[in-house]
Structure formats: structure tokens, C-alpha cells
Design a protein around this motif. Structure first.
Motif, short mmCIF file in Angstrom:
data_model
loop_
_atom_site.label_atom_id
_atom_site.label_comp_id
_atom_site.label_asym_id
_atom_site.label_seq_id
_atom_site.Cartn_x
_atom_site.Cartn_y
_atom_site.Cartn_z
N VAL A 38 0.71 -1.09 -0.02
CA VAL A 38 -0.11 0.04 -0.12
C VAL A 38 0.95 1.09 -0.09
CG1 VAL A 38 -1.77 1.30 1.38
CG2 VAL A 38 -2.05 -1.21 1.10
N ALA A 39 1.97 1.28 0.88
CA ALA A 39 2.84 2.38 0.91
C ALA A 39 3.75 2.35 -0.04
CB ALA A 39 3.51 2.25 2.37
N GLY A 40 4.17 1.28 -0.60
CA GLY A 40 4.92 1.43 -1.76
C GLY A 40 4.33 1.99 -3.15
N SER A 41 3.11 1.54 -3.13
CA SER A 41 2.37 1.83 -4.30
C SER A 41 2.08 3.36 -4.14
CB SER A 41 1.03 1.28 -4.39
OG SER A 41 0.09 1.57 -5.65
N ALA A 42 1.78 3.95 -3.26
CA ALA A 42 1.57 5.27 -3.03
C ALA A 42 2.89 5.98 -3.26
CB ALA A 42 1.09 5.70 -1.73
N ALA A 43 3.86 5.61 -2.84
CA ALA A 43 5.14 6.25 -3.33
C ALA A 43 5.68 6.16 -4.64
CB ALA A 43 6.26 5.66 -2.25
N ALA A 44 5.39 4.77 -5.29
CA ALA A 44 5.80 4.54 -6.72
C ALA A 44 5.13 5.54 -7.40
CB ALA A 44 5.75 3.25 -6.86
N PHE A 111 4.90 8.98 7.42
CA PHE A 111 4.08 10.17 7.65
C PHE A 111 5.02 11.37 7.42
CE2 PHE A 111 2.39 13.71 10.02
CZ PHE A 111 1.11 13.92 9.79
N PHE A 112 6.08 11.57 8.08
CA PHE A 112 6.79 12.47 7.68
C PHE A 112 7.55 12.69 6.43
CE2 PHE A 112 6.95 12.72 12.50
CZ PHE A 112 6.57 13.82 12.58
N MET A 113 7.44 11.60 5.64
CA MET A 113 7.91 11.58 4.20
C MET A 113 7.05 12.35 3.16
SD MET A 113 8.97 8.22 2.00
CE MET A 113 7.08 7.89 1.53
N ALA A 179 -5.41 3.57 -4.95
CA ALA A 179 -6.74 4.33 -5.22
C ALA A 179 -6.80 5.32 -3.93
CB ALA A 179 -7.67 3.26 -4.92
N LEU A 180 -6.68 5.06 -2.78
CA LEU A 180 -6.51 5.77 -1.81
C LEU A 180 -5.90 6.93 -1.90
CD1 LEU A 180 -6.01 3.77 1.52
CD2 LEU A 180 -7.94 5.05 0.85
N GLN A 181 -4.50 7.07 -2.29
CA GLN A 181 -3.79 8.04 -2.58
C GLN A 181 -4.23 8.98 -3.91
OE1 GLN A 181 -1.14 8.64 -0.58
NE2 GLN A 181 0.39 10.09 -1.63
N GLY A 182 -4.73 8.24 -4.56
CA GLY A 182 -5.08 9.07 -5.89
C GLY A 182 -6.50 9.77 -5.83
N GLN A 183 -7.50 9.05 -5.15
CA GLN A 183 -8.41 9.92 -4.72
C GLN A 183 -8.25 11.13 -3.67
OE1 GLN A 183 -11.44 9.48 -6.61
NE2 GLN A 183 -10.38 7.83 -7.54
N ILE A 184 -7.48 10.71 -2.49
CA ILE A 184 -7.38 11.85 -1.56
C ILE A 184 -6.55 12.83 -2.17
CG2 ILE A 184 -6.27 12.34 0.63
CD1 ILE A 184 -6.94 9.46 1.33
N VAL A 185 -5.47 12.72 -3.02
CA VAL A 185 -4.79 13.99 -3.27
C VAL A 185 -5.04 14.22 -4.74
CG1 VAL A 185 -2.80 12.79 -2.08
CG2 VAL A 185 -2.90 12.24 -4.44
N ALA A 186 -5.97 13.77 -5.64
CA ALA A 186 -6.50 14.30 -6.91
C ALA A 186 -6.55 15.93 -7.13
CB ALA A 186 -7.60 13.31 -7.49
N SER A 187 -7.24 16.31 -6.05
CA SER A 187 -7.52 17.81 -6.03
C SER A 187 -6.32 18.53 -5.98
CB SER A 187 -8.28 18.20 -4.74
OG SER A 187 -7.78 17.77 -3.37
N ALA A 188 -5.28 18.07 -5.23
CA ALA A 188 -3.83 18.90 -5.26
C ALA A 188 -3.39 19.02 -6.64
CB ALA A 188 -2.84 17.80 -4.09
N HIS A 189 -3.75 18.45 -7.62
CA HIS A 189 -3.02 18.44 -9.09
C HIS A 189 -4.21 19.01 -9.89
CE1 HIS A 189 0.49 16.47 -7.72
NE2 HIS A 189 -0.21 15.52 -7.06
N VAL A 190 -5.29 19.30 -9.44
CA VAL A 190 -6.27 19.84 -10.46
C VAL A 190 -6.39 21.41 -10.32
CG1 VAL A 190 -8.84 20.21 -10.91
CG2 VAL A 190 -7.85 18.00 -10.21
N SER A 191 -6.13 22.06 -11.72
CA SER A 191 -6.12 23.52 -11.57
C SER A 191 -7.11 24.27 -12.54
CB SER A 191 -4.71 23.97 -11.93
OG SER A 191 -4.47 25.37 -12.08
N HIS A 192 -7.74 25.08 -12.26
CA HIS A 192 -8.59 25.94 -12.92
C HIS A 192 -7.66 26.77 -14.15
CE1 HIS A 192 -11.77 24.55 -10.70
NE2 HIS A 192 -11.38 25.20 -9.65
N VAL A 232 -3.77 7.70 6.80
CA VAL A 232 -4.75 6.64 6.52
C VAL A 232 -3.76 5.19 6.25
CG1 VAL A 232 -6.39 5.75 4.93
CG2 VAL A 232 -6.65 8.03 5.59
N ILE A 233 -2.71 5.41 5.58
CA ILE A 233 -2.14 4.33 5.10
C ILE A 233 -1.28 3.88 6.20
CG2 ILE A 233 0.01 3.59 3.68
CD1 ILE A 233 -1.18 5.45 1.47
N GLY A 234 -1.02 4.94 7.20
CA GLY A 234 -0.01 4.51 8.35
C GLY A 234 -1.19 3.63 9.23
N GLY A 235 -2.44 3.94 9.41
CA GLY A 235 -3.32 2.97 9.95
C GLY A 235 -3.02 1.77 9.34
#
Length: 510
Positions: A38-44, A111-113, A179-192, A232-235
């Protein structure tokens, strides 16, 4: 005295029926390794774009973070193998204590990464420190966890079945992480400020427009969503280790003769590096894993900047991983029927479709390519971990007078895999630097787009073909596997008979 003479040994030889694994045991074993994936996928999938577009680190510094981090994890592998091979057997086994001890520290470093520090000048050192810590700690988990396969059962079919469960759950973990990382952080890469289709009269000023403001504030929206995902991934990490501890029992394998001692680490490492089947297997999947790592780390960047699929990348990632997860049982049945070397042909399926996506970037084609790529990734994940126990058994048969080498095989394999992946990541990030990648801009230059296409299409294709060519010389066949199994069964029965005779002699003398 008589009672003392009949005390059971510290690591008793189990009866043959005790090595049958229950479905619950296989599931618990598989779930235990999922958090690392899970963590490796999010980082990759997201660490490179996070460093470039959120932390605003230059591509050169990002390449240093990725390469040195992977290298630190790789260096930790033989060190971990050395200390684990020296570990004493405890009430919960020899490998389980290592996994329990490192998990809390892994969660903190992860988490601190993903935490955006309020200072700018020291960000490279910050991410380098915590990424190196995370890689080293995941190694301290992964080496004993992967070696645990050899201590679940002495039966090859049971180990292969447990490996299939593990790979299925790890692919699901990879899916969950992306999926977790993508859905949670998707808004960080959306720009008007960015459009999917640029205007016809595109100007250089539009090229240089920032897709979002510099999130130097650690409480900005972009920083918050990444920290939420990390929490979430830490949990998930904590849940996985609890299930592993409660559901898996580590068992010793009495294959060696009663008078044997553990192989010294350095001697065992030397014997490992000279073992032909291991060298060929490792060389082959080093190349293949590097290709898969390049696909993962550059896929989001490719979709965002080179294929015009900015609004589809998270769904394409999910498609890849769902395809991989559901195809693991298929590949398990395939390798059981046609052999493991024959199943390796599935790794090459992604090549023509990836080339098609690079040359014809189309939404429908992209989803089809994602599905086929998932099938290939599943084969590349399952095969090496299914074939490595066969190599260890082959080594056992050729070196029956020593024990304790299992962690040497697994730690050195993970070492070479991480080094290869680190080199690949470093080269890809450095290539983007030389091509002129600009963090946060709406559209990259033609050189950057060409570089991304090469990193997604041509380079992985060459690496996969080279890896499959090396695998042609892998000597272990289905027939030789059966012969090895029969010979090891004879050794185990001989060991158990010797133990029973020694116990009888002790009782008689008393």
C-alpha cells in the motif's frame, strides 16, 4: 532426570500433516505483507510528482532523493539479512520479532515523508532523511516477511499457494494504496488555470503558467491532502501487523542433518552469489522489475503532461491494479499447468500496447493498455517470489550440511531489486532534469514530453525483452523441482529418525 531428558527441543520437528496450511493462515500471511505494498504503491505512483509539483524540488534533487533512498534500502538488505540470520529462535519465531519491532517506526517515517516542512532551503535534506529511513525500515520488515515463506510449510505446493495468496493481497494492497492516494490527493493536482486541450495559438507564457500556487504553507490544501493520505496508510500498517502476528505461526524446517550448524553469513553470501539458478533468476527479474518501476513512477507524469489524460490518471491507475489483482489466480493456475518459465511470457504482453499508447494517446486505448499492463504486472510480481523458493530448495539439496541461509537469499534478492529500481528512478528523474522539466507548469516542453514517452514505452520494452532472454537459461524445470522435493523429503525423514534415535539413547542411558 528422566523428565529432563524427555524435554522437547527448542525448535521441534513438526509432523508432516502440521505443515498443511489453512486458508485462514494463508490469508493472514498475505494480509500481513499488504501494508508495505500500500505504502510502496503510493510512493511509486505519487512521490515523484509530489516532490516536483508540491514540494517544488528540482528534478535533479528529486532524482537524488529517489536514488539515494532506494540505495539506502538496498544497503540495508544484506545488513538485515546478516543480523536476522544471527537471531535466536524465540517463542514467536526467529523472524516475527523483527517485523513487530520495526512497524511503529515505519509508520512515523512514512508520515513525515509526506509532510511539507515550513522551511524551503532544507526540504531536500528533509525528504532525503525520511525517505531513506522509510526504505531502511521497510527492508527490515520485508526481508523477514519474504523469508517467512520458507517457514510456513515444507510442501512446495503449499508454499506456492501461500505465495499466490500473498501476491493477490499485495496487488490488492497496491490497488488500495494507489486508489486511496489517488482519490485523496487528486484535488492537489487539479487547476482551473490549465485546460485539457491547449489553445491553438499556445504561447510561451501559457507554457510557464503555474498550474497551482507554490504551497509553501504546510497547512495549504495541497499539503493537507497528502498528510491525510499518509495518516490513513499508516493505520493500514498497524492493522496488517496485528493480523500477521495473530494468524501466522512460524515453523522450523528440519531438512538438514542433526549435527549441522548454521552457515556463516559471509560464506553463505558467497555460496549464494555462485549458485547458478539464483544468479540467472535474479538477473532476469532485476531487468523486469526495473521496467515495471519505470512504468509506475512515470505513469502519472506521462498522463498529466504527455498524453492529455490529466483527469483520467487516477482511474487508469486503478484499472491497472484491478486487472493485476484479478489475474493473479489465473497466473497461479497457468504456472501450475504449463510451468513457471512458460508463464513468464505474460510479462511481455504490455510491450506492444504501451508503444501504442505512446504513439496514439487516446482515452479508450489508454484504458485498454491499462488492463493489459495489469496482466503483465501480475505475472512479474508472482513469478520471482514463486520461483525463489525453488532456488532455495535447490541450494538446500546441494548444501545439505548447513542451515540459516534463507534470509541471505531473500535479502540479497531484495538488495539487487532495490538497487536496480533506484538506478532506474534516478535515471528517469535526471532525464527529466536535462530535458528541462519545470515544476508546476501547465504544459511541458516537447523535449520533456519525448522523454516521458521514452520512459513509458521504449526503455521498459528493452528491459523486459532482455530480462526474458536471460530467463531462457534458468535451469530449474518442473521435473527437476519434483526430484528436489523427493530428495529433501528423504533428508527430513533422515533427520527426524536421527532425532528419535538420539532421544532413545538418552532415555536408555538415564
Amino acid at each position: 532426570m528422566a523428565g529432563a531428558a524427555k524435554e522437547p527441543p527448542e525448535r521441534p520437528a513438526e509432523k508432516e500433516e502440521d505443515y498443511r496450511l489453512s486458508i485462514c493462515g494463508k490469508l493472514c500471511y498475505a494480509i500481513g505483507g499488504a501494508p508495505n505494498q500500500v505504502a510502496g504503491s503510493a510512493a511509486a505512483f505519487f512521490l515523484q510528482i509530489y516532490l516536483l509539483d508540491i514540494a517544488h524540488i528540482t528534478p535533479f534533487h528529486a532524482s537524488l532523493v529517489l536514488f539515494i533512498g532506494k540505495a539506502s534500502g538496498a544497503v540495508t538488505d544484506p545488513v538485515a539479512g546478516f543480523f536476522i540470520s544471527k537471531s535466536r529462535w524465540t517463542k514467536i519465531g526467529r523472524l516475527m520479532p523483527w517485523m513487530l519491532a520495526c512497524t511503529p517506526f515505519t509508520v512515523v517515517s512514512y508520515f513525515f515523508m509526506w509532510y511539507l516542512p515550513p522551511f524551503v532551503s532544507g526540504r531536500v535534506a528533509w525528504y532525503l532523511t525520511f525517505y531513506c529511513l522509510f526504505q531502511a525500515l521497510t527492508t527490515l520488515f520485508q526481508v523477514p516477511y519474504s523469508a517467512l515463506t520458507m517457514f510456513l510449510s515444507t510442501d512446495q505446493k503449499e508454499r506456492d499457494s501461500a505465495t499466490a495468496y500473498r501476491m493477490t493481497m499485495e496487488v490488492l494492497g497496491t490497488l488500495i494504496g494507489a486508489a486511496l492516494q489517488g482519490q485523496i490527493v487528486a484535488s492537489a493536482h487539479v487547476s482551473h488555470h490549465c485546460t485539457v486541450n491547449p489553445p491553438v495559438n499556445t504561447t510561451d507564457s501559457w507554457h510557464d503558467t503555474l498550474s497551482f500556487p507554490d504551497p509553501s504553507d504546510p497547512l495549504s490544501h495541497q499539503a493537507k491532502v497528502y498528510m491525510i493520505a499518509a495518516g490513513v496508510i499508516g493505520g493500514v500498517y498497524l492493522l496488517g501487523i496485528v493480523i500477521l502476528f495473530l494468524g501466522v505461526k512460524e515453523k522450523d524446517d528440519p531438512y538438514a542433518l542433526n549435527s549441522d550448524r548454521a552457515i556463516p553469513f559471509c560464506k553463505g553470501l558467497g555460496l549464494t552469489m555462485k549458485h547458478g539458478p539464483y544468479v540467472k533468476l535474479t538477473a532476469s527479474f532485476l531487468l523486469i522489475s526495473t521496467a515495471v518501476q519505470l512504468e509506475q513512477s512515470n505513469f502519472v507524469l506521462f498522463c498529466t503532461h504527455a498524453a492529455g489524460l490529466r483527469n483520467h490518471f487516477q482511474y487508469l491507475v486503478v484499472t491497472i491494479l484491478v486487472s493485476a489483482a484479478v489475474s493473479i489466480p489465473f497466473w497461479q493456475k497457468f504456472l501450475q499447468r504449463f510451468g513457471k518459465k512458460c508463464a513468464a511470457c505474460g510479462v511481455s504482453w504490455m510491450i506492444p500496447f504501451a508503444v501504442m499508447l505512446v504513439t496514439i494517446p487516446n482515452v479508450i486505448l489508454a484504458y485498454f493498455v491499462a488492463f493489459i499492463s495489469g496482466l503483465s504486472i501480475a505475472a512479474s510480481l508472482l513469478l520471482p517470489w514463486s520461483m525463489l523458493p525453488d532456488v532455495v530448495d535447490n541450494f538446500r539439496l546441494q548444501n545439505p550440511h548447513g542451515k540459516g541461509h534463507e534470509t541471505i537469499f531473500y535479502s540479497s534478492y531484495v538488495f539487487f531489486t532495490k538497487m536496480s529500481a533506484g538506478i532506474g528512478l534516478g535515471i528517469s528523474a535526471a532525464g527529466l532534469e536535462f530535458a528541462g522539466y519545470k515544476a508546476g507548469t501547465c504544459r511541458q516542453s516537447d523535449n520533456v514530453i519525448l522523454t516521458l514517452k521514452m520512459l513509458i514505452g521504449a526503455v521498459p520494452a528493452i528491459l523486459i525483452l532482455a530480462g526474458l532472454f536471460v530467463l531462457l537459461f534458468y535451469p530449474i524445470t518442473e521435473e527437476s523441482r519434483k526430484e528436489t522435493k523427493l530428495a529433501l523429503d528423504v533428508l527430513r525423514r533422515s533427520h527426524q529418525s536421527t532425532e528419535n534415535l538420539d532421544d532413545h539413547q538418552k532415555d536408555t542411558s538415564v
